[in-house]
Structure formats: C-alpha cells, structure tokens
Motif scaffolding. Structure first.
Motif, short mmCIF file in Angstrom:
data_model
loop_
_atom_site.label_atom_id
_atom_site.label_comp_id
_atom_site.label_asym_id
_atom_site.label_seq_id
_atom_site.Cartn_x
_atom_site.Cartn_y
_atom_site.Cartn_z
N ARG A 143 0.83 -1.20 0.00
CA ARG A 143 0.00 0.00 0.00
C ARG A 143 0.86 1.25 0.00
O ARG A 143 0.54 2.27 -0.62
CB ARG A 143 -0.90 0.02 1.23
N HIS A 161 1.84 -3.26 4.05
CA HIS A 161 1.35 -4.28 3.12
C HIS A 161 -0.01 -4.78 3.58
O HIS A 161 -0.24 -4.98 4.78
CB HIS A 161 2.31 -5.46 3.06
N ASP A 162 -0.90 -5.00 2.62
CA ASP A 162 -2.23 -5.55 2.90
C ASP A 162 -2.30 -6.99 2.38
O ASP A 162 -1.67 -7.34 1.38
CB ASP A 162 -3.32 -4.71 2.23
N ASP A 172 -5.03 -10.86 2.77
CA ASP A 172 -6.08 -11.64 3.43
C ASP A 172 -5.47 -12.95 3.90
O ASP A 172 -4.93 -13.71 3.09
CB ASP A 172 -7.24 -11.95 2.46
N PRO A 193 -8.88 -10.08 6.51
CA PRO A 193 -7.97 -8.97 6.21
C PRO A 193 -6.94 -8.75 7.32
O PRO A 193 -7.22 -8.93 8.51
CB PRO A 193 -8.91 -7.76 6.10
N VAL A 252 -2.98 -6.36 8.04
CA VAL A 252 -2.00 -5.37 7.61
C VAL A 252 -0.65 -5.76 8.21
O VAL A 252 -0.57 -6.08 9.39
CB VAL A 252 -2.38 -3.94 8.05
N GLN A 293 -4.66 -6.96 12.87
CA GLN A 293 -6.03 -7.16 12.42
C GLN A 293 -6.94 -6.29 13.27
O GLN A 293 -6.52 -5.72 14.28
CB GLN A 293 -6.44 -8.63 12.52
#
Length: 286
Positions: A28, A33-34, A36, A84, A86, A107
C-alpha cells in the motif's frame, strides 16, 4: 492431502503455487502491506503460526535489500484469524552481508480496533554466497521410507474438528511417533515426518518457516490433547533446500509450568540440515 502415490500430475512451481498466492501481499505504501489471511492454513479455526511467519517473512524480503531469511524470531501476541490483515515493516540496519528488519501483523477486533497479532525481528542475507564448508555432528533423522509412513488420509482426523492446513500439506508421519493417534502415546516428546506441499511445489527458504511448525504437536505423544499455541518461535535457515521432500524432526525435553519447548530440525533430499528452530508453547494440563 497428497502423498507420493497421489502426487499432482502437474507440480506447482516456486512463485506459482497455493502457498505463494496465500502469502502474497499488496504494498500500500513503503513499509505497509495488505493481505487476506487464508482459512486454508488453520487448525481449529486458528491460523497456523508457521504460515504467519512465512507471510511476515515475505513482507521483510520485500522491504530489506537481502531476500533470504537467516534468522527470524517471532512473538505471537494474540490469535490470528482468517481475513484482512496489515503488515508493517521497518528496516533496522543494512550491511553488506546482512540486513535486519522488524515486522508486525495487525487485524481489527470486533469493536473495529486494531490489534497486533505477531511481532518479528529478523536478519536477512544471501544464502547462495555462504561457504560450502560444513563441520557438524548432526545427522538426518531416521524415518522409514515414505510408503511406510502415514498421513491424515490413512486414519481419523488427528485433532477433533479437523485441520484445514492438512489439505495443503504432504505430511507422512513416522509410525514410531503415532501412538497418540491410536490412544497409546509413547510418553516421549517426539514427532518425525516427511514434509512437502500438496501441490508439489519444492521448498524454498520462505516455506521452511512453515515446515518447522507444520507437524502435530509433540505434546500429543506426551499424552496431552488440544490446542498448543505458540508463544515464541525462532527459526534459523542454514541453506537453500534441494528439490524433493523434506524430513522434519521435532523433540520436546521439558514440560513445566504449563509450557514446553519444541526443537525442530529440517533436512533436505541432499541430507543437509537446512533449517532449525526452537519454540515455546503453552499447553493445557488436566
């Protein structure tokens, strides 16, 4: 779960496999960083600690000037769940042969507040530049041939409720460490197995971070059952693994105060010690 007799007709390759897709991150911003977290790497609904370590290991490889993990130490703060997340990374120091960074995975809880799940400090380098000189007393574990070992498909689920991660692994356990599955644990804290990914992808340094934490807990052979959550895990990657299945040996020598240690060794098809680890885990007694 695949075994040698039912290996996939088309083997996945490093960079194009389920493991790679499920550990992929989207940058991002620098150091953010993102991703799942996949439900496919869970045990009783909790995300496996080795899979989490591989996720953070990939984020650090993207952040640091060196790409191979040499030593990775993780503290597991709260249980992660699929969905999700991060990852935030930070470069601590860079040098000619080693660089060091830290990473944390976050999270959101049910109230929408950010919660840190795991924090890692790691040093990275280039495994291909290491000298070939090896002086060791370590020996590969004595595991029967794969066709004489047993996987999840050979009996009932090893943990009540099943384990999604089992479908992603080629795991064949040494019969000498399977007494717990027959209701007769040996009392020895030992677990040994052939290890690979079910889609045939060969091992690399990042997947070694998964391998050290993918076997059933040694606590099962001590006579305990249930979840054995990791508190701290340190992994040393010693060299790039050769193609082919790995052999993993894990031992516990001391359970005290509701905690035990697990020492793991991972050997490749060329009889090289490619990774070592030690973790502290909590057990539920009684």
């Amino acid at each position: 779960m695949a075994d040698a007799a039912s290996a996939p007709a088309t083997r996945a390759t490093i960079g194009d496999s389920e493991f790679d897709r499920d550990t992929a991150l989207t940058r991002r911003a620098p150091g953010v960083h993102d991703l799942d977290l996949s439900a496919g790497w869970t045990v009783l609904g909790a995300v496996n600690g080795g899979y989490l370590l591989a996720v953070l290991g990939r984020a650090l490889a993207d952040t640091l000037p060196h790409s191979d993990p040499f030593t990775v130490s993780a503290h597991y703060l709260t249980a992660s769940r699929p969905g999700p997340a991060v990852v935030r990374t930070e470069t601590v120091r860079t040098g000619r042969t080693l660089s060091t960074g830290q990473a944390s995975l976050f999270q959101y809880d049910d109230r929408g507040e950010e919660v840190e799940r795991i924090r890692v400090l790691a040093s990275y380098g280039d495994l291909d530049t290491l000298p070939d000189d090896v002086r060791t007393t370590a020996r590969p574990p004595a595991i029967p041939p794969m066709e004489r070992c047993f996987g999840a498909e050979d009996g009932p689920a090893p943990v009540d409720g099943g384990s999604a991660i089992a479908d992603r692994l080629m795991l064949k356990l040494d019969p000498a460490t399977l007494g717990w599955a027959l209701g007769a644990p040996s009392g020895k804290g030992e677990m040994r197995a052939w290890f690979g990914l079910a889609d045939g992808r060969d091992a690399d340094p990042l997947s070694l971070l998964l391998a050290v934490d993918a076997l059933p807990p040694t606590a099962f052979e001590i006579g305990l059952r249930g979840w054995v959550p990791t508190v701290e895990l340190t992994v040393h990657v010693r060299c790039r693994p050769a193609p082919g299945p790995l052999r993993v040996s894990i031992t516990t020598r001391n359970l005290a105060g509701g905690f035990l240690e697990e020492d793991a060794e991972v050997w490749d098809s060329a009889d090289r010690l490619v990774a070592q680890s030690r973790q502290l885990a909590r057990v539920r007694l009684g």
